[in-house]
Design a protein around this motif. Structure first.
Motif, mmCIF file in Angstrom:
data_model
loop_
_atom_site.group_PDB
_atom_site.id
_atom_site.type_symbol
_atom_site.label_atom_id
_atom_site.label_comp_id
_atom_site.label_asym_id
_atom_site.label_seq_id
_atom_site.Cartn_x
_atom_site.Cartn_y
_atom_site.Cartn_z
ATOM 1 N N ALA A 1 0.823 -1.483 -0.120
ATOM 2 C CA ALA A 1 0.073 0.045 0.124
ATOM 3 C C ALA A 1 0.841 1.492 0.042
ATOM 4 O O ALA A 1 0.463 2.407 -0.386
ATOM 5 C CB ALA A 1 -0.560 0.227 0.889
ATOM 6 N N LEU A 2 1.982 1.085 0.494
ATOM 7 C CA LEU A 2 2.854 2.679 0.472
ATOM 8 C C LEU A 2 3.795 2.646 -0.420
ATOM 9 O O LEU A 2 4.582 3.717 -0.661
ATOM 10 C CB LEU A 2 4.170 1.951 2.092
ATOM 11 C CG LEU A 2 3.216 2.444 3.558
ATOM 12 C CD1 LEU A 2 4.336 1.645 4.045
ATOM 13 C CD2 LEU A 2 2.079 3.787 3.579
ATOM 14 N N GLY A 3 3.712 2.300 -1.163
ATOM 15 C CA GLY A 3 5.018 1.781 -2.791
ATOM 16 C C GLY A 3 5.420 0.416 -2.578
ATOM 17 O O GLY A 3 6.498 0.858 -3.993
ATOM 18 N N VAL A 4 6.002 -0.129 -2.036
ATOM 19 C CA VAL A 4 7.286 -1.288 -2.585
ATOM 20 C C VAL A 4 6.182 -2.422 -2.916
ATOM 21 O O VAL A 4 5.434 -2.978 -3.178
ATOM 22 C CB VAL A 4 7.202 -1.321 -0.742
ATOM 23 C CG1 VAL A 4 8.813 -2.353 -0.746
ATOM 24 C CG2 VAL A 4 7.846 -0.710 0.597
ATOM 25 N N THR A 5 7.259 -2.661 -4.080
ATOM 26 C CA THR A 5 6.754 -4.070 -4.406
ATOM 27 C C THR A 5 7.400 -4.921 -3.944
ATOM 28 O O THR A 5 8.638 -5.035 -3.573
ATOM 29 C CB THR A 5 7.122 -3.895 -6.221
ATOM 30 O OG1 THR A 5 7.298 -2.598 -6.625
ATOM 31 C CG2 THR A 5 6.782 -4.844 -7.188
ATOM 32 N N VAL A 6 6.614 -5.618 -3.865
ATOM 33 C CA VAL A 6 6.815 -7.309 -2.885
ATOM 34 C C VAL A 6 6.223 -8.180 -3.377
ATOM 35 O O VAL A 6 5.709 -9.162 -3.895
ATOM 36 C CB VAL A 6 6.402 -7.240 -1.503
ATOM 37 C CG1 VAL A 6 6.736 -8.164 -0.596
ATOM 38 C CG2 VAL A 6 6.599 -5.716 -0.845
ATOM 39 N N THR A 7 7.891 -8.923 -4.102
ATOM 40 C CA THR A 7 7.473 -10.667 -4.214
ATOM 41 C C THR A 7 8.078 -11.778 -3.347
ATOM 42 O O THR A 7 9.114 -11.224 -2.705
ATOM 43 C CB THR A 7 8.102 -10.687 -5.690
ATOM 44 O OG1 THR A 7 9.273 -10.169 -5.709
ATOM 45 C CG2 THR A 7 7.890 -10.164 -6.957
#
Ligand code: EPZ
Length: 417
Positions: free
Chosen positions: A132-138
């Motif tokens: 939600a804060l703009g971090v791309t998490v994979t």
């Protein structure tokens, strides 16, 4: 593996100072990544979990120092490198590093967190909050990858008031652009301690302790000196130990408000608990009386971390007590070990029905998790003759010098490595 040998029958009497809070120190150590300046933490407990967290910070290029209750960390030279799985898998709190790393570096790679085997302990709320804060998490090949060019403030709704997810989002959003509001945030006192620490670093966080936390992102955070709050779970463990052994213990620095749910249950069962100067005095002259249901729930409800010590107390109480574990789905394993000592406990899914017996019998038992291990040591105090507890160094994850403190209070306890 070590063996703790406890001789039952001695009431615990004396004064102790409550250790600093493990579950405040660990997220605050992760938050130290958010500044290039040095931070200094006082009233730090000496715990293996903190030692492991400091090792992870050093792996990331931080300079760390620990001397007699004071920890210093400087994250000036952070390196973009994957954290060793051997370290991340030992602690639940390794996941707390993800948010601060995303705020400082454009890339971060972590192994999955570990921690006590008390349930599945997913991290979906952490990932949802950071995205939600703009971090791309994979999540690939057993690792978590986070990348982010610029964090931006957002409305974050937690489906469950997760302590760790609340803390991760608080830390990452402290350096985000704009405002973040965390809805359905956890209300634990450790969240308030983290807020106070972030604000001491120049952060702008408000609302910790309520269900809504607002964070105004700032460009930079600076170093600071901060004193860790007293540990409410250690406080509660010692309160139960005093009641269990019909003792009289003064707990210096204990904060009554943080243990109100437990105090209510112990007083109902006949314990005398009084605020006395900067602490609490806990006395008991007779056998504890069981009284109906104890349900674990998020703060300010009865804490799940005191469920196991409470099970030990109920196992020798006058009457039948019930424990409902609502937070972690696999946190009643202590019952099997207490039954080896003669306890009368029936477990149905998340409910334990405990019929108090006059005395437990000494036996050979084994620790499965941190709080269950402490609860077995307490059970040894309430048992006839000798109890031998094999412990894979789980208790020292959360209790600072447990055996030495017990010995100082008059318990007959010794340790064999
Ligand atoms: C923290 O764990 C504490 N650990 C735990 O203490 C404590 O029992 C727990 O909070 C609850 O108070 C530290 O602070 C290091 P949660 P955490 O996220 O953050 C579910 C001890 O003995 N959940 O509030 O892991 C989860 O499965 C330890 O000191 C999700 O579903 O707790 C659990 O059912 C044990 N998804 C519930 O929420 C998520 O992404 C509570 O977990 C995160 C959590």
């Amino acid at each position: 593996m070590k063996e703790i040998i406890v001789e039952g029958g001695s009431p615990l009497r004396g004064d102790i100072t409550v250790q600093g809070a493990k579950n405040a120190l660990l997220p605050i150590l992760a938050a130290s990544i958010l500044t290039q300046d040095e931070i200094e933490l006082t009233n730090c407990p000496h715990l293996s979990d903190a030692v492991c967290m400091l090792a992870m910070l050093r792996d990331l290029g931080c300079r760390t120092e620990e001397t007699d209750g004071t920890i210093r960390v400087c994250a000036r030279d952070l390196a973009e490198m994957p954290l060793k799985d051997a370290l991340t898998c030992r602690l639940r709190s390794s996941i707390f590093i993800l948010g601060p790393l995303a705020a400082r570096l454009s890339h971060a790679t972590l192994g999955y967190p570990g921690g006590c085997d008390i349930g599945l302990r997913p991290i979906d709320l952490h990932i949802k909050g950071l995205r939600a804060l703009g971090v791309t998490v994979t999540e690939e090949e057993g690792h978590i990858h986070a990348s982010c060019t610029r964090l931006r403030g957002a409305e974050v709704y937690l489906d469950y008031p997760s302590v760790g997810a609340t803390e991760n989002v608080m830390m990452a959003s402290a350096l985000a652009e704009g405002e973040t509001v965390i809805h359905n945030a956890a209300k634990e006192p450790e969240i308030v301690d983290l807020q106070n620490f972030l604000n001491q670093m120049g952060g702008r966080v408000a609302g910790a302790g309520t269900g809504h936390i607002t964070v105004q992102g700032v460009k930079k955070l600076h170093g600071c000196r901060y004193e860790i709050m007293p540990d409410r779970i250690a406080t509660g463990t010692w309160m139960i130990a005093s009641v269990l052994t019909k003792g009289d213990i003064y707990l210096r620095n204990a904060i009554g408000e943080h243990v109100a749910a437990l105090t209510n249950k112990l007083r109902d069962g006949g314990a005398e608990i009084k605020k006395d100067g900067d602490g609490l005095r806990v006395r008991m002259h007779k056998r504890f009386r069981a009284g109906g249901m104890v349900e674990t729930m998020p703060y300010p409800g009865f804490p799940t971390d005191l469920q196991s010590p409470m099970m030990t107390l109920l196992s020798v109480a006058d009457g039948t007590g019930m424990l409902m574990e609502n937070v972690f789905e696999n946190r009643l394993r202590l019952a099997g070990e207490l039954k080896k000592m003669g306890a009368d406990i029936t477990v149905r899914e998340r409910l334990a029905i405990i019929k108090g017996v006059q005395k437990l019998k000494g036996a050979q038992v084994h620790t499965f998790d941190l709080r269950g291990g402490a609860a077995l040591v307490l059970a040894g105090l309430a048992a006839e003759d000798e109890t031998r507890i094999t412990d894979d160094h789980l208790i020292e994850r959360g209790y600072d010098r447990l055996e030495e403190t017990l010995y100082a209070l008059g318990a007959r306890v010794r340790v064999r490595e």
